[in-house]
Design an enzyme around this catalytic site. Structure first.
Site, short mmCIF file in Angstrom:
data_model
loop_
_atom_site.label_atom_id
_atom_site.label_comp_id
_atom_site.label_asym_id
_atom_site.label_seq_id
_atom_site.Cartn_x
_atom_site.Cartn_y
_atom_site.Cartn_z
N ILE A 12 66.01 63.03 -60.43
CA ILE A 12 65.33 62.09 -59.52
C ILE A 12 65.18 60.75 -60.23
O ILE A 12 64.58 60.67 -61.30
CB ILE A 12 63.94 62.61 -59.11
CG1 ILE A 12 64.05 63.99 -58.44
CG2 ILE A 12 63.26 61.63 -58.16
CD1 ILE A 12 62.70 64.65 -58.17
N HIS A 13 65.74 59.71 -59.62
CA HIS A 13 65.64 58.35 -60.16
C HIS A 13 65.68 57.40 -58.98
O HIS A 13 65.69 57.82 -57.82
CB HIS A 13 66.77 58.08 -61.16
CG HIS A 13 68.13 58.29 -60.59
ND1 HIS A 13 68.81 57.32 -59.89
CD2 HIS A 13 68.92 59.39 -60.56
CE1 HIS A 13 69.99 57.80 -59.50
NE2 HIS A 13 70.07 59.06 -59.88
N GLY A 14 65.69 56.12 -59.22
CA GLY A 14 65.57 55.12 -58.16
C GLY A 14 66.55 55.27 -57.01
O GLY A 14 66.16 55.20 -55.84
N VAL A 16 68.20 57.92 -56.00
CA VAL A 16 67.90 59.14 -55.25
C VAL A 16 66.63 58.94 -54.44
O VAL A 16 66.58 59.23 -53.24
CB VAL A 16 67.76 60.36 -56.20
CG1 VAL A 16 67.12 61.54 -55.49
CG2 VAL A 16 69.12 60.73 -56.76
N ALA A 17 65.60 58.44 -55.10
CA ALA A 17 64.30 58.31 -54.45
C ALA A 17 64.33 57.38 -53.24
O ALA A 17 63.71 57.67 -52.22
CB ALA A 17 63.26 57.81 -55.46
#
Length: 163
Positions: A12-14, A16-17
């Site tokens: 989960i990172h920018g 994806v989020a």
């Protein structure tokens, strides 16, 4: 129901989020990884990247497969996230209805395949097994990018290691 299976070592990172959850209208981010289940600090860090209004979950590989195949998962729009090609192959083979495996990146000390993708022999074999199961595997860091099928690059990497 599973909306996407995405392979990215960052989980989960920018991108994806924000980008992926909006594009897929996902209401659950499900991290499927055996190692993460043992690492409370990493789980806490990943939770901080989850956008408001989106649920999250962490499952080991076998538990994740079981959940995605079960009736409970049908209530949600799930983006499943894996961090290794081996886990991706297990999920692809174990879960019904996966249409393709998107890859955001696997960055590690291993052979260069293409930008943001370094793979060991075991990784290449795992991803080729997904291709051979009829599931396309391709680079797609963001939903706005073009899906770049990796089959030829994976086959070339496999041949280079054999020869």
């Amino acid at each position: 129901m599973i909306k996407a299976l995405h392979l990215d070592d960052r989980l989960i990172h920018g991108q994806v989020a924000i980008s992926w959850t909006r594009f897929l209208d996902a209401n659950v981010l499900l991290v499927i990884n055996d190692e993460i289940m043992k690492n409370e600090m990493r789980k806490k860090a990943l939770k901080m990247a989850v956008p408001p209004g989106v649920k999250y979950g962490f499952r080991g590989v076998e538990e994740g497969i079981e959940f995605l195949n079960g009736p409970e998962s049908q209530k949600y729009r799930i983006m499943a996230l894996v961090s290794t090609p081996v886990d991706a192959a297990k999920v692809c083979k174990g879960v019904n209805g996966i249409e393709r495996l998107t890859v955001g990146g696997v960055r590690k000390k291993a052979d260069y395949i293409t930008d943001n993708l370094n793979l060991t022999k075991e990784d290449v074999e795992a991803l080729l097994s997904v291709v051979e199961a009829g599931i396309p595997v391709g680079m797609l860091p963001t939903p706005r990018d073009k899906f770049v099928n990796l089959e030829k690059l994976l086959r070339k990497a496999s041949e280079n290691r054999e020869g």
